[in-house]
Design a protein around this motif. Structure first.
Motif, mmCIF file in Angstrom:
data_model
loop_
_atom_site.group_PDB
_atom_site.id
_atom_site.type_symbol
_atom_site.label_atom_id
_atom_site.label_comp_id
_atom_site.label_asym_id
_atom_site.label_seq_id
_atom_site.Cartn_x
_atom_site.Cartn_y
_atom_site.Cartn_z
ATOM 1 N N SER A 6 -8.595 -22.742 -3.431
ATOM 2 C CA SER A 6 -9.735 -22.809 -2.523
ATOM 3 C C SER A 6 -9.229 -23.219 -1.148
ATOM 4 N N GLY A 7 -10.061 -23.001 -0.156
ATOM 5 C CA GLY A 7 -9.691 -23.347 1.207
ATOM 6 C C GLY A 7 -10.069 -22.238 2.167
ATOM 7 N N THR A 8 -9.721 -22.442 3.404
ATOM 8 C CA THR A 8 -10.027 -21.439 4.420
ATOM 9 C C THR A 8 -9.039 -20.281 4.310
ATOM 10 N N THR A 9 -9.474 -19.139 4.786
ATOM 11 C CA THR A 9 -8.623 -17.954 4.749
ATOM 12 C C THR A 9 -8.445 -17.392 6.151
ATOM 13 N N ILE A 10 -7.384 -16.636 6.311
ATOM 14 C CA ILE A 10 -7.163 -15.845 7.518
ATOM 15 C C ILE A 10 -7.349 -14.388 7.113
ATOM 16 N N THR A 11 -8.197 -13.670 7.843
ATOM 17 C CA THR A 11 -8.511 -12.289 7.502
ATOM 18 C C THR A 11 -7.618 -11.327 8.275
ATOM 19 N N HIS A 12 -7.052 -10.389 7.538
ATOM 20 C CA HIS A 12 -6.234 -9.317 8.108
ATOM 21 C C HIS A 12 -6.955 -8.008 7.814
ATOM 22 N N LEU A 13 -7.078 -7.158 8.814
ATOM 23 C CA LEU A 13 -7.657 -5.826 8.628
ATOM 24 C C LEU A 13 -6.578 -4.812 8.963
ATOM 25 N N ILE A 14 -6.187 -4.025 7.973
ATOM 26 C CA ILE A 14 -5.137 -3.025 8.191
ATOM 27 C C ILE A 14 -5.669 -1.646 7.805
ATOM 28 N N ARG A 15 -5.046 -0.627 8.369
ATOM 29 C CA ARG A 15 -5.425 0.754 8.075
ATOM 30 C C ARG A 15 -4.211 1.481 7.530
ATOM 31 N N LEU A 16 -4.377 2.084 6.372
ATOM 32 C CA LEU A 16 -3.331 2.917 5.797
ATOM 33 C C LEU A 16 -3.586 4.365 6.175
ATOM 34 N N GLN A 17 -2.494 5.119 6.309
ATOM 35 C CA GLN A 17 -2.588 6.487 6.801
ATOM 36 C C GLN A 17 -2.401 7.515 5.692
ATOM 37 N N ARG A 18 -2.822 8.711 6.001
ATOM 38 C CA ARG A 18 -2.760 9.859 5.086
ATOM 39 C C ARG A 18 -1.388 9.954 4.425
ATOM 40 N N GLY A 19 -1.410 10.081 3.091
ATOM 41 C CA GLY A 19 -0.178 10.269 2.330
ATOM 42 C C GLY A 19 0.502 8.993 1.876
ATOM 43 N N GLU A 20 0.087 7.847 2.403
ATOM 44 C CA GLU A 20 0.735 6.593 2.014
ATOM 45 C C GLU A 20 0.299 6.166 0.613
ATOM 46 N N ASP A 21 1.234 5.561 -0.095
ATOM 47 C CA ASP A 21 0.947 4.979 -1.404
ATOM 48 C C ASP A 21 0.360 3.593 -1.137
ATOM 49 N N ALA A 22 -0.890 3.376 -1.521
ATOM 50 C CA ALA A 22 -1.640 2.199 -1.079
ATOM 51 C C ALA A 22 -1.001 0.869 -1.459
ATOM 52 N N PHE A 23 -0.800 0.616 -2.738
ATOM 53 C CA PHE A 23 -0.388 -0.728 -3.159
ATOM 54 C C PHE A 23 0.998 -1.133 -2.649
ATOM 55 N N PRO A 24 2.017 -0.279 -2.705
ATOM 56 C CA PRO A 24 3.314 -0.680 -2.148
ATOM 57 C C PRO A 24 3.236 -1.016 -0.653
ATOM 58 N N ASN A 25 2.419 -0.282 0.110
ATOM 59 C CA ASN A 25 2.284 -0.558 1.537
ATOM 60 C C ASN A 25 1.537 -1.865 1.797
ATOM 61 N N ILE A 26 0.516 -2.151 1.002
ATOM 62 C CA ILE A 26 -0.205 -3.421 1.143
ATOM 63 C C ILE A 26 0.726 -4.582 0.796
ATOM 64 N N LEU A 27 1.493 -4.441 -0.269
ATOM 65 C CA LEU A 27 2.427 -5.503 -0.662
ATOM 66 C C LEU A 27 3.520 -5.717 0.385
ATOM 67 N N GLU A 28 3.984 -4.637 0.993
ATOM 68 C CA GLU A 28 4.986 -4.758 2.066
ATOM 69 C C GLU A 28 4.399 -5.546 3.240
ATOM 70 N N TYR A 29 3.145 -5.249 3.610
ATOM 71 C CA TYR A 29 2.470 -5.994 4.675
ATOM 72 C C TYR A 29 2.383 -7.479 4.312
ATOM 73 N N CYS A 30 2.032 -7.760 3.069
ATOM 74 C CA CYS A 30 1.916 -9.156 2.636
ATOM 75 C C CYS A 30 3.262 -9.874 2.704
ATOM 76 N N ARG A 31 4.321 -9.231 2.254
ATOM 77 C CA ARG A 31 5.647 -9.860 2.321
ATOM 78 C C ARG A 31 6.041 -10.142 3.767
ATOM 79 N N LYS A 32 5.818 -9.171 4.662
ATOM 80 C CA LYS A 32 6.177 -9.351 6.075
ATOM 81 C C LYS A 32 5.365 -10.451 6.744
ATOM 82 N N ASN A 33 4.149 -10.707 6.241
ATOM 83 C CA ASN A 33 3.269 -11.703 6.843
ATOM 84 C C ASN A 33 3.149 -12.973 6.003
ATOM 85 N N ASN A 34 4.058 -13.138 5.044
ATOM 86 C CA ASN A 34 4.141 -14.327 4.201
ATOM 87 C C ASN A 34 2.817 -14.636 3.487
ATOM 88 N N ILE A 35 2.152 -13.598 3.010
ATOM 89 C CA ILE A 35 0.907 -13.761 2.263
ATOM 90 C C ILE A 35 1.248 -13.788 0.780
#
Length: 143
Positions: A6-35
């Motif tokens: 529980s606790g406060t959150t920081i919201t990130h809004l990202i857009r994935l582009q045509r042809g991208e594999d969704a979950f690997p790209n979301i996980l890459e974003y999370c790793r780069k942003n220490n989420i």
């Protein structure tokens, strides 16, 4: 019932582009942003999705592939670690052309067709999953 985080959150809004594999790209974003702990929501469109239904009786997923353009009506999920690796657990609903048939279930994979808009609500901290013998699932267990 068990409080996982529980606790406060920081919201990130990202857009994935045509042809991208969704979950690997979301996980890459999370790793780069220490989420390491988050909830997520997704809307948009996909060209491929693999959905699954979990059978408690057999303790196995029954997978079904949809290789066609679908509207992503709603995806809800979370991001946690399993054995030290980030993973996404998400369920979603999808509609076919003509808005008549709706499909839904556990999402194994999804490929972007037009776009996917992803909202990540990141917690400060980390959550993980561990195997539960009774259900055969990797359940949230906290930090």
């Amino acid at each position: 019932m068990r409080n996982i985080i529980s606790g406060t959150t920081i919201t990130h809004l990202i857009r994935l582009q045509r042809g991208e594999d969704a979950f690997p790209n979301i996980l890459e974003y999370c790793r780069k942003n220490n989420i390491k702990a988050a909830t997520l929501g997704i809307i948009g469109a996909c060209s491929q999705v693999q959905l699954a239904f979990y059978s408690l009786e057999s303790k196995e997923y029954e997978n079904q592939n949809f290789d066609k353009d679908l509207e992503v009506l709603a995806v809800q999920g979370n991001i946690a670690s399993l054995d030290g690796e980030l993973m996404i657990h998400a369920h979603g609903s999808f509609s076919e052309r003509g808005c008549m048939a709706v499909r839904g279930g556990h999402i194994n994979s999804m490929t972007v067709s037009a776009t996917l808009e992803v909202t990540i609500n990141a917690f400060d901290g980390e959550i993980s999953r561990e195997y539960d013998e009774d259900t055969g699932l990797n359940l949230l267990c906290g930090q």
